[in-house]
Design a protein around this motif. Structure first.
Motif, PDB file in Angstrom:
ATOM      1  N   ASP A  47     -59.652 -90.010 -69.250  1.00  0.00           N
ATOM      2  CA  ASP A  47     -58.674 -90.573 -70.253  1.00  0.00           C
ATOM      3  C   ASP A  47     -59.718 -91.399 -71.428  1.00  0.00           C
ATOM      4  N   TYR A 106     -59.015 -98.648 -64.157  1.00  0.00           N
ATOM      5  CA  TYR A 106     -58.127 -97.684 -64.885  1.00  0.00           C
ATOM      6  C   TYR A 106     -57.849 -97.614 -66.027  1.00  0.00           C
ATOM      7  N   SER A 107     -57.168 -96.858 -66.599  1.00  0.00           N
ATOM      8  CA  SER A 107     -57.076 -96.658 -68.347  1.00  0.00           C
ATOM      9  C   SER A 107     -56.200 -97.930 -68.832  1.00  0.00           C
ATOM     10  N   GLU A 222     -47.673 -91.039 -66.895  1.00  0.00           N
ATOM     11  CA  GLU A 222     -49.004 -91.689 -67.124  1.00  0.00           C
ATOM     12  C   GLU A 222     -49.123 -91.919 -68.696  1.00  0.00           C
ATOM     13  N   CYS A 223     -50.141 -92.719 -69.064  1.00  0.00           N
ATOM     14  CA  CYS A 223     -50.535 -93.069 -70.359  1.00  0.00           C
ATOM     15  C   CYS A 223     -49.453 -92.961 -71.526  1.00  0.00           C
ATOM     16  N   TYR A 286     -54.844 -83.857 -72.262  1.00  0.00           N
ATOM     17  CA  TYR A 286     -53.893 -84.684 -71.714  1.00  0.00           C
ATOM     18  C   TYR A 286     -54.243 -86.226 -71.993  1.00  0.00           C
TER      19      TYR A 286
HETATM   20  C1  FRU Z   1     -54.333 -90.001 -66.297  1.00  0.00           C
HETATM   21  C2  FRU Z   1     -54.832 -91.099 -65.406  1.00  0.00           C
HETATM   22  C3  FRU Z   1     -54.238 -92.482 -65.654  1.00  0.00           C
HETATM   23  C4  FRU Z   1     -55.245 -93.465 -64.785  1.00  0.00           C
HETATM   24  C5  FRU Z   1     -56.749 -92.803 -65.085  1.00  0.00           C
HETATM   25  C6  FRU Z   1     -57.379 -92.945 -63.903  1.00  0.00           C
HETATM   26  O1  FRU Z   1     -55.379 -88.902 -66.193  1.00  0.00           O
HETATM   27  O2  FRU Z   1     -54.439 -90.737 -63.864  1.00  0.00           O
HETATM   28  O3  FRU Z   1     -52.839 -92.491 -65.248  1.00  0.00           O
HETATM   29  O4  FRU Z   1     -55.273 -94.684 -65.216  1.00  0.00           O
HETATM   30  O5  FRU Z   1     -56.412 -91.427 -65.096  1.00  0.00           O
HETATM   31  O6  FRU Z   1     -58.845 -92.462 -64.125  1.00  0.00           O
END
Ligand code: FRU
Length: 487
Positions: A47, A106-107, A222-223, A286
């Motif tokens: 991401d 993480y993100s 996610e995201c 994505y």
């Molecule tokens: C999306 C994700 C996020 C997470 C990150 C971890 O691709 O799964 O939800 O924060 O990647 O690398």
């Protein structure tokens, strides 16, 4: 290598310099390496994070696992740019070095505040029983890239009723207040987005679940990010496990958006949201992140890669890239995504094309921009990455009469996740000319249709010498530019 959990979460220091430098060489020598896309020097990129404008330049981070083409112990890698095209690689700036993020930084997102850049991200930790604990963390970055994490989490735990799948905070300002969006899963294993309000950047109160659809949203979102495009709220999000009756998609997980008329933060509601749309009609986008640039532009960048599937470059110890930066607009109620105008500075020579039918050209490398128009009553197929013998290639079939465009990577020598289908079809207005603008770079083709009305990104894995461009049918106004490298 057998990628056991122990190996994926091994300390960075335990990898030898020699191992890393071998990985570097493999990536540098790869036929699939990119000339003008952001790519990892080694290992896996996922991401985009913290896309922002701060201290006179653009900042962009990405999720990095430097030691192999797998999802291991993640950090944020930092890049900067003056023009959204040429990116200076800095280094890993957020590392998994606290008890909250011991199993991955993480993100998350970034917000410039006074003379510092505020970073909000998810700390991923696993306990003895390998149970996940997600906390939302903060850090400040100075103009000279010094990062200091806050000792106390912004949000220490998911609220009651939600699982530890609770991540990817987006901080933003709306009507002079701080807000934060979270991707999550509730105890009934349904994907949800949560809205928080900040009394300050370090104190967050849950407002509610964000209301933007009556549909059930799979098992996880996610995201999520909310961006205002020409004053309309656009929610970009990645549902996992979404029912195909709800929205028909082909990628393992889609990256979707809705456009609403308005946003009511008090009730956490997007007013009259549209149906779901694919942000990108192709195979591989994505976790797109969008934000409001200072002059009102809404900019986005996506991860060109997907979770839980493999790609051919894995064999070379690296995986994925980021998309080109796109500018979002709303025109007649529809979302348009154009490559940012700055990308024209990549253009070098205009390449001669022999004729508009048959073999177009054989550029020296797969590093070019191509524009052309398929007239309203024509049906033409453009083939890229073709071999000199024309026995395989990547086909873009345009049926202007019926307003249908199909991209097909099923005729490539190397297949990528064929179980998820080898072609993607998108619809545009029938009986109208179709304008194509393509960015080709090593192992990617980013296609912008009708000035950004549709975008379609595809990873393809050709041989280095497979650069032939073919046209079966008619096209007007074609121009081909060679593009320079940014690396
Ligand atoms: C999306 C994700 C996020 C997470 C990150 C971890 O691709 O799964 O939800 O924060 O990647 O690398």
């Amino acid at each position: 290598t057998e990628w056991t959990d122990a190996l994926r979460y091994q300390d960075y220091e335990d990898w030898s310099d020699e191992y890393l430098s071998n990985l570097k060489t493999q990536q540098r020598d790869s036929p699939w390496r990119f000339a003008y896309h952001i790519q990892p020097e080694t290992g896996l990129l996922n991401d985009p994070n913290g896309f922002s404008y701060f201290d006179g330049q653009w900042h962009l981070f990405y999720q990095a696992y430097p030691f192999g083409p797998v999802h291991g112990l993640k950090s944020w890698y930092h890049l900067t740019s003056k023009n959204l095209v040429d990116w200076q690689r800095d280094q890993l700036r957020l590392l998994p070095d606290t008890s909250f993020d011991s199993h991955g930084v993480y993100s998350g997102s970034a917000l410039p505040v006074d003379d510092k850049l505020f970073l909000a991200f998810t700390g991923n930790a696993r306990d003895k029983n390998w149970e996940r604990h997600a906390t939302q963390l903060g850090a400040w970055m100075t103009p000279d890239y010094h990062v200091e994490k806050l000792a106390t989490p912004l949000i220490p735990a998911p609220p009651t009723g939600y699982t530890q799948h609770f991540r990817d905070p987006q901080v933003f300002v709306y009507e002079e207040n701080y807000y934060l969006l979270m991707g999550t899963q509730n105890d009934a294993k349904e994907g949800k987005v949560l809205l928080y309000k900040g009394t300050s950047l370090t104190e967050w109160e849950l407002v509610n679940e964000l209301h933007f659809s009556s549909e059930q949203m799979g098992y996880m979102i996610e995201c999520p990010n909310l961006v205002f495009v020409d004053d309309k709220p656009v929610l970009i999000f990645c549902p996992q496990g979404l029912d195909k009756q709800t929205f028909d998609y082909q990628n393992i997980y889609p990256n979707l958006y809705v456009i609403a008329d308005d946003f009511d933060p008090e009730s956490a509601t997007l007013i009259t949201p549209s149906d779901f749309h694919n942000l990108d009609e192709g195979f591989d986008v994505y976790a797109t992140q969008a934000f409001q640039a200072p002059n009102g532009r809404a900019l986005s960048v996506g991860w060109v890669g997907l979770p839980d599937v493999t790609y051919p470059s894995d064999q070379e110890g690296w995986a994925h890239c980021l998309s080109l930066v796109r500018e979002l607009r709303i025109i007649k109620g529809q979302l348009y995504q154009q490559p940012v105008a700055e990308l024209e500075t990549l253009r070098q020579a205009v390449l001669p094309m022999s004729d508009l039918q048959g073999v177009f050209y054989q550029p020296e490398s797969n590093c070019y921009e191509l524009t052309l128009t398929i007239p309203a009553d024509e049906e033409s197929t453009l083939t890229l990455f073709a071999s000199a013998e024309h026995d395989y290639g990547f086909d873009i079939h345009c049926d202007a009469k019926n307003g249908m465009i199909t991209v097909d990577r099923g005729r490539m020598a190397l297949q990528v996740n064929p179980d998820f289908g080898t072609s993607r079809t998108m619809n545009v207005a029938p009986n109208a000319a179709i304008e194509l603008r393509l960015f080709v770079d090593g192992s990617i083709c980013e296609l912008f249709v009708n000035e950004g009305e549709r975008v379609c990104t595809s990873r393809v894995f050709p041989k280095k010498e497979d650069t032939t461009i073919l046209l079966d049918g008619v096209a007007d106004n074609s121009t081909l530019w060679s593009l320079r490298s940014i690396h």
